[in-house]
Design an enzyme around this catalytic site. Structure first.
Site, PDB file in Angstrom:
ATOM      1  N   HIS A  15       0.856  -1.192   0.000  1.00  0.00           N
ATOM      2  CA  HIS A  15       0.000   0.000   0.000  1.00  0.00           C
ATOM      3  C   HIS A  15       0.889   1.238   0.000  1.00  0.00           C
ATOM      4  CE1 HIS A  15      -2.665   3.120   1.572  1.00  0.00           C
ATOM      5  NE2 HIS A  15      -3.678   2.372   1.160  1.00  0.00           N
ATOM      6  N   ASP A  17       0.846   4.196   1.360  1.00  0.00           N
ATOM      7  CA  ASP A  17       1.166   4.778   2.670  1.00  0.00           C
ATOM      8  C   ASP A  17       2.130   3.894   3.452  1.00  0.00           C
ATOM      9  OD1 ASP A  17      -0.448   7.004   2.285  1.00  0.00           O
ATOM     10  OD2 ASP A  17      -2.217   6.036   3.131  1.00  0.00           O
ATOM     11  N   LYS A  18       1.977   2.588   3.324  1.00  0.00           N
ATOM     12  CA  LYS A  18       2.895   1.679   4.013  1.00  0.00           C
ATOM     13  C   LYS A  18       4.274   1.692   3.370  1.00  0.00           C
ATOM     14  CE  LYS A  18       1.425   0.752   7.562  1.00  0.00           C
ATOM     15  NZ  LYS A  18       2.269   1.285   8.602  1.00  0.00           N
ATOM     16  N   GLU A  43      10.394  11.801   6.760  1.00  0.00           N
ATOM     17  CA  GLU A  43       9.088  11.722   6.103  1.00  0.00           C
ATOM     18  C   GLU A  43       9.280  11.344   4.641  1.00  0.00           C
ATOM     19  OE1 GLU A  43       6.550  12.113   7.992  1.00  0.00           O
ATOM     20  OE2 GLU A  43       7.343  13.241   9.684  1.00  0.00           O
ATOM     21  N   GLU A  56      14.680  15.956   9.239  1.00  0.00           N
ATOM     22  CA  GLU A  56      15.705  16.619  10.032  1.00  0.00           C
ATOM     23  C   GLU A  56      16.471  15.555  10.813  1.00  0.00           C
ATOM     24  OE1 GLU A  56      12.713  18.677   8.589  1.00  0.00           O
ATOM     25  OE2 GLU A  56      12.245  17.666  10.477  1.00  0.00           O
ATOM     26  N   LYS A 172      -5.757  -4.348   0.678  1.00  0.00           N
ATOM     27  CA  LYS A 172      -6.403  -3.841   1.883  1.00  0.00           C
ATOM     28  C   LYS A 172      -7.387  -4.899   2.382  1.00  0.00           C
ATOM     29  CE  LYS A 172      -7.529   0.516   2.205  1.00  0.00           C
ATOM     30  NZ  LYS A 172      -8.175   1.842   1.988  1.00  0.00           N
ATOM     31  N   PHE A 237      -8.683  -4.088  -9.940  1.00  0.00           N
ATOM     32  CA  PHE A 237      -7.646  -3.422  -9.138  1.00  0.00           C
ATOM     33  C   PHE A 237      -6.288  -3.760  -9.748  1.00  0.00           C
ATOM     34  CE2 PHE A 237      -6.045  -2.919  -4.439  1.00  0.00           C
ATOM     35  CZ  PHE A 237      -5.211  -1.893  -4.832  1.00  0.00           C
ATOM     36  N   ASP A 245      -2.261   5.726  -6.227  1.00  0.00           N
ATOM     37  CA  ASP A 245      -2.594   6.670  -5.163  1.00  0.00           C
ATOM     38  C   ASP A 245      -1.300   7.130  -4.514  1.00  0.00           C
ATOM     39  OD1 ASP A 245      -3.993   8.198  -3.371  1.00  0.00           O
ATOM     40  OD2 ASP A 245      -4.750   6.527  -2.175  1.00  0.00           O
ATOM     41  N   ALA A 246      -1.254   8.375  -4.097  1.00  0.00           N
ATOM     42  CA  ALA A 246      -0.066   8.891  -3.416  1.00  0.00           C
ATOM     43  C   ALA A 246       0.065   8.242  -2.040  1.00  0.00           C
ATOM     44  CB  ALA A 246      -0.145  10.409  -3.277  1.00  0.00           C
ATOM     45  N   ARG A 251       0.128   7.987   7.660  1.00  0.00           N
ATOM     46  CA  ARG A 251      -1.305   8.074   7.371  1.00  0.00           C
ATOM     47  C   ARG A 251      -2.070   6.810   7.765  1.00  0.00           C
ATOM     48  NH1 ARG A 251      -2.402  11.154   1.740  1.00  0.00           N
ATOM     49  NH2 ARG A 251      -1.712   9.153   0.893  1.00  0.00           N
ATOM     50  N   LYS A 252      -1.382   5.821   8.330  1.00  0.00           N
ATOM     51  CA  LYS A 252      -2.062   4.587   8.720  1.00  0.00           C
ATOM     52  C   LYS A 252      -1.839   4.316  10.210  1.00  0.00           C
ATOM     53  CE  LYS A 252      -4.127   3.445   4.962  1.00  0.00           C
ATOM     54  NZ  LYS A 252      -4.249   4.853   4.555  1.00  0.00           N
ATOM     55  N   LYS A 272      10.774   8.026  13.112  1.00  0.00           N
ATOM     56  CA  LYS A 272      11.131   8.778  14.315  1.00  0.00           C
ATOM     57  C   LYS A 272      12.034   7.953  15.225  1.00  0.00           C
ATOM     58  CE  LYS A 272       6.764  11.343  14.262  1.00  0.00           C
ATOM     59  NZ  LYS A 272       5.501  11.613  14.964  1.00  0.00           N
ATOM     60  N   LYS A 276      11.743  10.657  20.335  1.00  0.00           N
ATOM     61  CA  LYS A 276      10.405  11.172  20.045  1.00  0.00           C
ATOM     62  C   LYS A 276       9.389  10.322  20.802  1.00  0.00           C
ATOM     63  CE  LYS A 276      12.610  13.225  16.508  1.00  0.00           C
ATOM     64  NZ  LYS A 276      14.086  13.215  16.409  1.00  0.00           N
ATOM     65  N   ASP A 278       6.291  10.333  20.693  1.00  0.00           N
ATOM     66  CA  ASP A 278       5.225   9.813  19.837  1.00  0.00           C
ATOM     67  C   ASP A 278       5.406   8.317  19.628  1.00  0.00           C
ATOM     68  OD1 ASP A 278       3.735  12.059  19.389  1.00  0.00           O
ATOM     69  OD2 ASP A 278       4.725  12.600  17.527  1.00  0.00           O
TER      70      ASP A 278
END
Length: 380
Positions: A15, A17-18, A43, A56, A172, A237, A245-246, A251-252, A272, A276, A278
């Site tokens: 995918h 995003d992955k 990123e 960074e 998916k 598909f 798709d971008a 995003r997941k 990260k 961090k 997060d």
């Protein structure tokens, strides 16, 4: 969920995003392999035949920063190959796609709050993190996300084995469980969309996916009498990955965690380093929630941690057990606070996080993994 239907989804490593998450964590691991104390915020954006990797970074030796930056192009291409993409028609060409590397040094304003003058490691950012555990599965994870992950992992295994050679990397899944009195009882709906070669017919594809993916993953005893299986519901598909798709890092985040069964603080993990919170505090929150359930203190546990940038001590720490605790007089929050150091450095040391262990976590979830020896999934 006490009574009713609840759904969770997952996505394959192909995918878009992955793909972005995997590239960001591959860059992170490369930095940590050279400098365990590297500061990394990476990123990735993918669109059609272009990959942009930005962020960074800070290393103790400038040579390490330059070495990773120089190798970044080849690292990106290796991730694309490892994921299974071969050409522009099916998603992205690892050999011919454009790759832009935009690496900057870490802001001094951030650095002075993390690497403090007093030698104490401050939190790399403000934010709130949640960890969750439940006894409804052996993985101590919510059942819907467990089975959603299993479906796309099975799709990937079949693709790589060659048993279904027309499968492509993008896929998916979604699984809907019926809950009765707070327990998952049966699966009502399964959705699986998989990228495929142009030559495969829809009926043949659906029959093969039903036989080789869904039936081996969904046990008979969990199938509702009215179970619905929706396989490639759009009917076609072929175009997938970044061509379809971008993709963007982070995003997941619900796929990465608990499938929506628990709150999420909003911070992504991939790309990260463990300064961090997060990432590291979310891992610690899962570790603590897992201890609560594994030790038999409660059947369900939600842990929240919150931090201020540059401050070591958490600004809040709370445990919720939803009335499932086994001993009413136990102060779980206080007991865990005495047992574990919840400052960023304490978390890093407890879980041994300054290592290149993150690339494999960037697909199929960060929690409940039995295929990886992840420190936050251990019991004490």
């Amino acid at each position: 969920m006490q009574n009713g239907l609840f759904s969770s989804e997952s996505v394959s490593e192909g995918h878009p995003d992955k793909l972005a998450d995997r590239i960001s964590d591959r860059i992170l691991d490369a930095f940590l392999a050279k400098d365990p104390q590297a500061r990394v915020a990476c990123e990735t954006l993918l669109a059609d035949q272009c990959v942009i990797v930005a962020g960074e970074f800070k290393t103790r030796r400038i040579e390490d920063f330059h070495a990773v930056r120089e190798s970044a192009d080849s690292l990106v291409r290796s991730v694309l190959r490892d994921t299974g993409y071969r050409d522009a028609q099916t998603g992205i060409s690892p050999e011919q796609c454009e790759i832009q590397i935009r690496f900057n040094g870490q802001s001094q304003d951030i650095s002075q709050g993390v690497d403090r003058a007093d030698g104490v490691l401050g939190a790399g950012d403000q934010g709130l993190m949640f960890g969750y555990a439940t006894d409804e599965t052996p993985e101590l994870m919510p059942a819907p996300i467990v089975f959603a992950h299993r479906l796309v992992r099975r799709q990937s295994e079949l693709r790589k084995s060659g048993l279904l050679p027309w499968l492509q990397p993008d896929a998916k899944s979604q699984v809907t469980f019926r809950y009765v009195d707070g327990r998952p009882t049966c699966i009502e709906v399964v959705v699986l969309s998989t990228q495929h070669d142009d030559g495969i017919g829809l009926d043949e594809l659906r029959d093969a996916v039903q036989t080789h993916v869904i039936e081996p993953v969904i046990p008979e005893e969990l199938r509702a009498e009215s179970l619905r299986t929706l396989i490639n519901p759009t009917g076609r598909f072929v175009t997938g990955g970044p061509k379809g798709d971008a993709g963007l890092t982070g995003r997941k985040i619900i796929v990465d965690t608990y499938g929506g069964s628990a709150p999420h603080g909003g911070g992504a993990f991939s790309g990260k380093d463990p300064s961090k919170v997060d990432r590291s505090a979310a891992y610690m929150a899962r570790f603590l929630a897992r201890q609560i359930v594994a030790r038999g203190w409660a059947k369900r546990a939600l842990v929240q941690l919150a931090y201020a940038i540059g401050v070591a001590e958490p600004v809040s720490f709370v445990v919720e057990t939803y009335g499932t605790e086994s001993e009413s007089g136990r102060n779980i929050t206080a007991q865990l606070a005495r047992e574990f150091d919840l400052r960023p450095q304490g978390i890093i040391e407890t879980l041994n996080l300054q290592r290149p262990i993150y690339y494999p976590t960037a697909a199929y979830g960060h929690f409940g993994r039995s295929d990886l020896k992840l420190p936050w999934e251990s019991a004490v």
